[in-house]
Design an enzyme around this catalytic site. Sequence first.
Site, PDB file in Angstrom:
ATOM      1  N   GLU A 181       2.486   4.778  -4.296  1.00 44.20           N
ATOM      2  CA  GLU A 181       2.465   5.665  -5.468  1.00 44.20           C
ATOM      3  C   GLU A 181       3.822   6.354  -5.727  1.00 44.20           C
ATOM      4  O   GLU A 181       4.100   6.588  -6.913  1.00 44.20           O
ATOM      5  CB  GLU A 181       1.351   6.715  -5.309  1.00 44.20           C
ATOM      6  CG  GLU A 181      -0.044   6.162  -5.392  1.00 44.20           C
ATOM      7  CD  GLU A 181      -0.447   5.381  -4.151  1.00 44.20           C
ATOM      8  OE1 GLU A 181      -1.256   4.447  -4.273  1.00 44.20           O
ATOM      9  OE2 GLU A 181       0.052   5.692  -3.052  1.00 44.20           O
ATOM     10  N   ASP A 218      -9.174   3.469  -2.021  1.00 40.77           N
ATOM     11  CA  ASP A 218     -10.052   3.908  -0.926  1.00 40.77           C
ATOM     12  C   ASP A 218     -11.399   4.400  -1.449  1.00 40.77           C
ATOM     13  O   ASP A 218     -11.680   5.600  -1.491  1.00 40.77           O
ATOM     14  CB  ASP A 218      -9.355   5.013  -0.131  1.00 40.77           C
ATOM     15  CG  ASP A 218      -8.102   4.509   0.566  1.00 40.77           C
ATOM     16  OD1 ASP A 218      -7.979   3.290   0.760  1.00 40.77           O
ATOM     17  OD2 ASP A 218      -7.248   5.337   0.909  1.00 40.77           O
ATOM     18  N   ASP A 234       0.854  -1.190   0.000  1.00 35.28           N
ATOM     19  CA  ASP A 234       0.000   0.000   0.000  1.00 35.28           C
ATOM     20  C   ASP A 234       0.895   1.246   0.000  1.00 35.28           C
ATOM     21  O   ASP A 234       2.113   1.161   0.190  1.00 35.28           O
ATOM     22  CB  ASP A 234      -0.887  -0.026   1.249  1.00 35.28           C
ATOM     23  CG  ASP A 234      -2.012   0.992   1.192  1.00 35.28           C
ATOM     24  OD1 ASP A 234      -2.281   1.548   0.102  1.00 35.28           O
ATOM     25  OD2 ASP A 234      -2.640   1.224   2.242  1.00 35.28           O
TER      26      ASP A 234
END
Length: 819
Positions: free
Chosen positions: A413, A487, A410
């Site tokens: 990015e 999300d 997670d």
Amino acid sequence: MLDTSEAIHPDAKGQQETKSGLTLGRVTRVEVQGEALILWGERFNLAVKAINEQVMQWKVFYGNKPDWRTSAAMINRQEDGTLSAKQLKHSVTETTVLVTYGELTMNIDRQNGTFDVMQNGRKLFAMRSLLRHAEHQGDFTAQLTMESEDRLYGLGEKTGFLDKRGERYTMWNTDVYAPHVPEMEELYQSIPMMAVLRQGQAYGVFLDNPGRTVFDMRVHDDAFMIQTRTGDMDMYVYAGPDLKEVIRQYTDMTGRMPLPPKWSLGYHQSRYSYMNREEVMNLARSFREKQIPCDVIHLDIHYMTGYRVFTFDEERYPDPAGMMAELKEMGFHIVPIVDPGVKRDAKYPAYMEGIDNNYFCKYAEGQLYIGKVWPEESAFPDFTEERVRDWWGEKQSFYTELGIEGIWNDMNEPAIFNETKTMDTEIIHGNDGNRKTHGEIHNLYGMNMSQATYEGLKKELDGKRPFVLTRAGYSGIQRYAAVWTGDNRSFWEHMSMAMPMVLNLGMSGVPFSGPDIGGFAHHTSGELLTRWTQMGVFFPFARNHSAIDMVRQEPWSFGDKYENIQREYISLRYRWMPYLYHWFHEASQTGLPIMRPLVLEYPNDPETFNLCDQFLVGDSVLVAPIYRPSTEWRSVYLPEGEWYDEWTRERLEGGRHIHAHAPIEKMPLYVRAGSVRMEESLRQFAAEAIEDTSVTACVYLKGEAGSFNLNWYEDDGLTYKYEEGAYNIVSTEVEQGADSVRIQMNYKHQGFEAKRSHVSVRVIGLAEAPVEVKGAGEQLSEEALNQAANGWYWNEGNKELVVKCQDSASLLDAVVVLK
């Protein structure tokens, strides 16, 4: 932070604009360099290569020689980082340069460098303009013509409907907690590949640039624009000539999903966070006591010591190895979250290893980059370097030694808690000797991290297949990880949005993906969770996940009524696991998606072109979710052919819309006539040892004479032994005549010991009991057939014929006599 009306102030910066710029100018010289054709322009240059007969590459460059090194998206790169190419043919006149190889032709205008691309005389597109904008290199816009009937698909994880015509998207991996709305141009994944459908035929374009790029299908009615902001305009054209071929050609170059472990196809349960060992064990026991199948429990960030990766909090999770062993006995896999940020702490071994060995990202002057994330100030590994990926891969042993076989990546990015939401674009990445700024290769960070994780797990797991789940990625991410769509919210609108998002991910070469069932943030309801579960169990990745401080959304959270319905649908996923696993194998071989938009199978049917509130699993199961509250009816489009209502067994004519009744306990579900679907007895987890290990081929007859078949794939679902031939392909062939149906089952390949005593066939679509079933043994009662080695039984209640045969090399050759 929410926008106010100030965001649309007429003088506000960042308003969308159409840039003008300088063209390539006249092509002054044409030169062959190796397999490439170089066109020297007045302001910049154009280079062309043929990768094969259906794929052509063109690249804009400055200087004396193009840099043909590709990004990490590409597989089968040569030692110098380039792709092998074919020798082009070309001819030059005063006005044009004609380039050909195989099926493809480029006709280049020497006056300005624009060109047409043709496949066997079929025009794919014209490059209407190619412009350079800023003074710095890398700011280009290519404008490709678009016909009025063109439909646009792919582009990975984007909001909006299936057809992307009229939309604009930025490729820049971004942590987007809120809002996920149709106008959101950038999310966590950037896959700059688009397929264009025109009159049943298709072509594809792929921009291999992991920096900030834009696909704009909004400004012009007759053209779409592809823009780069830095790096290279390195384009590939895939000739198709149909959508499936475009996907195959693209995944030939960017890779395909490795066959995942079967347990990862099961149901996953997660929450931010399950706070301690007791909560996890109670959760696991609840699933087993309530007989709701589940294979995986995810651990979010609170399992760690101060959010430090490669740690377990000793107070919350004492004896993690003991917990893993206990859960393994119950049939559960634990998948913990692992973020890229390594806490800045001189007493923390992982941080000091990175410092001592120069593993972390730095500025050009050598200053360490520090960004704030969950553990506060943190350093970030430079995953572009093989030696850093190797180190990170070795660190996975912390988890594998505890019995963990899957990791959840997670915040990759990478997400940073600052105004830009990510790493400084001036950071320098080593990139194995081909240094790049972060701005040039930002979108690769998550994929490189997933690669390090996957390859590390694979080395540590002694022949078992690993599972990696990622939030961020770029083209090629399918080689290393499944994708969840980040999300989302517990909104009906987000349930609806998940369908076209995952369908387009599949059309972009990423077959293993799905949203958080029930929605991550906000508060779900019993009805929303139930409807979402009904839909979600047919997505390739099926995980229920919710955020801290939100209402609980485990399947039993809203009472018996909703729990029972969710149990039924989760159980259905497990009963249909052989069918699902077969299509996962198909995806690993062809790159084609598991969850498919109807347009992929019916590309000449205009009703399918933007149809994205229903979908196919494989090529024959049609799923039509209810995605609005207090709704019991919906319109369902059945494509050409015939379809069975899975619940009533009614055979329906296709090529029309029907009005389907769907009370809360029912989701409309249809199976194509002339197909075979495999199923098995219910397990509570994928590898559960059960008494009845048989499989059943469900044969859905047509309304007329004809033939059809399925070559069903199976293996051990856990290891790589299938690569050495340890797998089975079971052929089921059906020939329908006017008065009989012949069904043959046999092993086309038998290299895996399935350890079952028999297989069964269920024949669906007979109007009345057969006169006899030749070659299938005796007619028996249902109870007697359960005890017998072979035979057949007619169920008058649901008009189904059941044939049972022993599991042997030649399984069945039966003729169902109807008259």
